[in-house]
Design a protein around this motif. Sequence first.
Motif, PDB file in Angstrom:
ATOM      1  N   MET A   1     -35.311  64.613  -7.111  1.00 40.33           N
ATOM      2  CA  MET A   1     -34.242  63.644  -6.671  1.00 40.33           C
ATOM      3  C   MET A   1     -34.812  62.469  -6.118  1.00 40.33           C
ATOM      4  O   MET A   1     -35.732  62.320  -5.587  1.00 40.33           O
ATOM      5  CB  MET A   1     -33.350  64.332  -5.623  1.00 40.33           C
ATOM      6  N   ILE A   2     -34.294  61.312  -6.647  1.00 38.97           N
ATOM      7  CA  ILE A   2     -34.473  59.925  -5.803  1.00 38.97           C
ATOM      8  C   ILE A   2     -33.195  59.343  -5.227  1.00 38.97           C
ATOM      9  O   ILE A   2     -32.107  59.993  -5.273  1.00 38.97           O
ATOM     10  CB  ILE A   2     -34.883  59.038  -7.089  1.00 38.97           C
ATOM     11  N   TYR A   3     -33.324  58.391  -4.315  1.00 36.60           N
ATOM     12  CA  TYR A   3     -32.554  58.190  -3.279  1.00 36.60           C
ATOM     13  C   TYR A   3     -32.186  56.585  -3.518  1.00 36.60           C
ATOM     14  O   TYR A   3     -33.106  55.765  -3.947  1.00 36.60           O
ATOM     15  CB  TYR A   3     -33.071  58.152  -2.064  1.00 36.60           C
ATOM     16  N   HIS A   4     -31.159  56.155  -3.319  1.00 34.64           N
ATOM     17  CA  HIS A   4     -30.396  54.877  -3.564  1.00 34.64           C
ATOM     18  C   HIS A   4     -29.585  54.528  -2.290  1.00 34.64           C
ATOM     19  O   HIS A   4     -28.811  55.554  -2.106  1.00 34.64           O
ATOM     20  CB  HIS A   4     -29.705  54.596  -4.880  1.00 34.64           C
ATOM     21  N   VAL A   5     -29.624  53.460  -1.487  1.00 34.51           N
ATOM     22  CA  VAL A   5     -29.044  53.249  -0.329  1.00 34.51           C
ATOM     23  C   VAL A   5     -28.093  52.147  -0.585  1.00 34.51           C
ATOM     24  O   VAL A   5     -28.528  51.134  -1.443  1.00 34.51           O
ATOM     25  CB  VAL A   5     -29.880  52.532   0.708  1.00 34.51           C
ATOM     26  N   VAL A   6     -26.786  52.472  -0.133  1.00 32.71           N
ATOM     27  CA  VAL A   6     -25.587  51.656  -0.496  1.00 32.71           C
ATOM     28  C   VAL A   6     -24.544  51.722   0.394  1.00 32.71           C
ATOM     29  O   VAL A   6     -24.469  52.636   0.953  1.00 32.71           O
ATOM     30  CB  VAL A   6     -25.004  51.661  -1.911  1.00 32.71           C
ATOM     31  N   PRO A   7     -23.933  50.520   0.906  1.00 33.12           N
ATOM     32  CA  PRO A   7     -22.727  50.778   1.683  1.00 33.12           C
ATOM     33  C   PRO A   7     -21.555  51.516   0.928  1.00 33.12           C
ATOM     34  O   PRO A   7     -21.660  51.386  -0.185  1.00 33.12           O
ATOM     35  CB  PRO A   7     -22.248  49.220   1.966  1.00 33.12           C
ATOM     36  N   LEU A   8     -21.013  52.437   1.875  1.00 34.16           N
ATOM     37  CA  LEU A   8     -20.096  53.472   1.345  1.00 34.16           C
ATOM     38  C   LEU A   8     -18.715  52.551   0.587  1.00 34.16           C
ATOM     39  O   LEU A   8     -18.433  53.218  -0.478  1.00 34.16           O
ATOM     40  CB  LEU A   8     -19.429  54.221   2.324  1.00 34.16           C
ATOM     41  N   ALA A   9     -18.266  51.424   1.083  1.00 30.01           N
ATOM     42  CA  ALA A   9     -17.448  50.832   0.549  1.00 30.01           C
ATOM     43  C   ALA A   9     -17.607  50.242  -0.944  1.00 30.01           C
ATOM     44  O   ALA A   9     -16.871  50.256  -1.670  1.00 30.01           O
ATOM     45  CB  ALA A   9     -17.002  49.429   1.509  1.00 30.01           C
ATOM     46  N   ASP A  10     -18.950  49.858  -0.947  1.00 30.58           N
ATOM     47  CA  ASP A  10     -19.606  49.675  -2.371  1.00 30.58           C
ATOM     48  C   ASP A  10     -19.610  50.673  -3.243  1.00 30.58           C
ATOM     49  O   ASP A  10     -19.031  50.598  -4.431  1.00 30.58           O
ATOM     50  CB  ASP A  10     -20.833  48.879  -2.154  1.00 30.58           C
ATOM     51  N   TRP A  11     -20.053  51.983  -2.790  1.00 35.55           N
ATOM     52  CA  TRP A  11     -19.977  53.185  -3.768  1.00 35.55           C
ATOM     53  C   TRP A  11     -18.888  53.486  -4.186  1.00 35.55           C
ATOM     54  O   TRP A  11     -18.370  53.808  -5.510  1.00 35.55           O
ATOM     55  CB  TRP A  11     -20.733  54.029  -3.150  1.00 35.55           C
TER      56      TRP A  11
ATOM     57  N   LEU B   1     -23.284  53.340   5.781  1.00 37.02           N
ATOM     58  CA  LEU B   1     -24.472  53.251   4.874  1.00 37.02           C
ATOM     59  C   LEU B   1     -24.581  54.629   4.485  1.00 37.02           C
ATOM     60  O   LEU B   1     -24.874  55.679   5.170  1.00 37.02           O
ATOM     61  CB  LEU B   1     -25.566  52.561   5.333  1.00 37.02           C
ATOM     62  N   VAL B   2     -24.632  54.609   3.236  1.00 31.11           N
ATOM     63  CA  VAL B   2     -25.011  56.115   2.605  1.00 31.11           C
ATOM     64  C   VAL B   2     -26.357  56.076   1.605  1.00 31.11           C
ATOM     65  O   VAL B   2     -26.697  54.928   1.225  1.00 31.11           O
ATOM     66  CB  VAL B   2     -23.844  56.861   1.790  1.00 31.11           C
ATOM     67  N   ALA B   3     -26.881  57.219   1.206  1.00 31.00           N
ATOM     68  CA  ALA B   3     -27.864  57.382   0.493  1.00 31.00           C
ATOM     69  C   ALA B   3     -27.230  58.233  -0.911  1.00 31.00           C
ATOM     70  O   ALA B   3     -27.041  59.222  -0.240  1.00 31.00           O
ATOM     71  CB  ALA B   3     -29.100  57.933   1.143  1.00 31.00           C
ATOM     72  N   LEU B   4     -27.384  57.882  -1.810  1.00 31.61           N
ATOM     73  CA  LEU B   4     -27.154  58.573  -2.840  1.00 31.61           C
ATOM     74  C   LEU B   4     -28.340  59.480  -3.387  1.00 31.61           C
ATOM     75  O   LEU B   4     -29.474  58.674  -3.695  1.00 31.61           O
ATOM     76  CB  LEU B   4     -26.664  57.623  -4.166  1.00 31.61           C
ATOM     77  N   LEU B   5     -28.281  60.846  -3.611  1.00 28.85           N
ATOM     78  CA  LEU B   5     -29.201  61.529  -4.024  1.00 28.85           C
ATOM     79  C   LEU B   5     -28.900  61.722  -5.630  1.00 28.85           C
ATOM     80  O   LEU B   5     -28.130  62.229  -5.978  1.00 28.85           O
ATOM     81  CB  LEU B   5     -29.269  62.833  -3.582  1.00 28.85           C
ATOM     82  N   LEU B   6     -29.986  60.920  -6.165  1.00 24.71           N
ATOM     83  CA  LEU B   6     -29.878  60.992  -7.813  1.00 24.71           C
ATOM     84  C   LEU B   6     -30.669  62.096  -8.583  1.00 24.71           C
ATOM     85  O   LEU B   6     -31.774  62.086  -8.305  1.00 24.71           O
ATOM     86  CB  LEU B   6     -30.047  59.506  -8.289  1.00 24.71           C
ATOM     87  N   ASP B   7     -30.064  62.548  -9.569  1.00 29.30           N
ATOM     88  CA  ASP B   7     -30.843  63.483 -10.384  1.00 29.30           C
ATOM     89  C   ASP B   7     -31.462  62.737 -11.459  1.00 29.30           C
ATOM     90  O   ASP B   7     -30.393  62.225 -12.324  1.00 29.30           O
ATOM     91  CB  ASP B   7     -30.149  64.526 -10.936  1.00 29.30           C
ATOM     92  N   GLU B   8     -32.598  62.370 -11.534  1.00 35.72           N
ATOM     93  CA  GLU B   8     -33.092  61.488 -12.555  1.00 35.72           C
ATOM     94  C   GLU B   8     -32.978  61.950 -13.859  1.00 35.72           C
ATOM     95  O   GLU B   8     -32.811  61.195 -14.574  1.00 35.72           O
ATOM     96  CB  GLU B   8     -34.746  61.409 -12.396  1.00 35.72           C
ATOM     97  N   ASP B   9     -33.036  63.272 -14.197  1.00 34.89           N
ATOM     98  CA  ASP B   9     -32.946  63.682 -15.567  1.00 34.89           C
ATOM     99  C   ASP B   9     -31.253  63.646 -16.036  1.00 34.89           C
ATOM    100  O   ASP B   9     -30.989  63.902 -17.103  1.00 34.89           O
ATOM    101  CB  ASP B   9     -33.049  65.351 -15.509  1.00 34.89           C
ATOM    102  N   ARG B  10     -30.173  63.174 -15.195  1.00 37.08           N
ATOM    103  CA  ARG B  10     -28.954  62.963 -15.598  1.00 37.08           C
ATOM    104  C   ARG B  10     -28.676  61.374 -15.744  1.00 37.08           C
ATOM    105  O   ARG B  10     -27.688  61.078 -16.120  1.00 37.08           O
ATOM    106  CB  ARG B  10     -27.924  63.703 -14.477  1.00 37.08           C
ATOM    107  N   LEU B  11     -29.696  60.541 -15.433  1.00 38.14           N
ATOM    108  CA  LEU B  11     -29.584  59.252 -15.649  1.00 38.14           C
ATOM    109  C   LEU B  11     -29.611  58.903 -17.198  1.00 38.14           C
ATOM    110  O   LEU B  11     -30.360  59.620 -17.969  1.00 38.14           O
ATOM    111  CB  LEU B  11     -30.524  58.545 -14.869  1.00 38.14           C
ATOM    112  N   THR B  12     -28.816  58.061 -17.624  1.00 33.33           N
ATOM    113  CA  THR B  12     -28.839  57.621 -19.210  1.00 33.33           C
ATOM    114  C   THR B  12     -29.669  56.454 -19.277  1.00 33.33           C
ATOM    115  O   THR B  12     -30.311  56.174 -20.223  1.00 33.33           O
ATOM    116  CB  THR B  12     -27.444  57.443 -19.834  1.00 33.33           C
ATOM    117  N   ALA B  13     -29.826  55.714 -17.985  1.00 31.56           N
ATOM    118  CA  ALA B  13     -30.626  54.510 -18.064  1.00 31.56           C
ATOM    119  C   ALA B  13     -32.048  55.063 -17.782  1.00 31.56           C
ATOM    120  O   ALA B  13     -32.151  55.975 -17.156  1.00 31.56           O
ATOM    121  CB  ALA B  13     -30.093  53.471 -16.824  1.00 31.56           C
TER     122      ALA B  13
END
Length: 117
Positions: free
Chosen positions: A1-11, A54-66
């Motif tokens: 998992m990788i992390y990305h920080v973003v304000p909840l309103a933006d997400w 403010l939230v951190a999105l936990l991203l599954d790197e294997d599920r990214l298309t980029a």
Amino acid sequence: MIYHVVPLADWNADPGRPYAPASLTDDGFVHCSPDEETTLAVVNAYYRDAPRPLVALLLDEDRLTARCVWEPADPAPPPGVAEGTLFPHVFGPVDRAAVRRVLEVHWDDGGRATGLR
């Protein structure tokens, strides 16, 4: 998992589309962090005045298309992060299906990020 920080309103702003923060246009990629400790250091260095929650999105790197490339911080990592730490950079929008969890950044009374829950 990788992390990305973003304000909840933006997400939450456009839930029907892949997430594409301003950094994708400005820097050519989405900034991410390799772990929770590094994420908190990034928050304390760059996001203390960001809109909350403010939230951190936990991203599954294997599920990214980029494409995701691990690169050193430029010019230097934030305080508290070891020199040579590699940061994941996503070179395209974040697929919402890649988000496994959304964790809120928690703060102490002094305004420092202390954890993700």
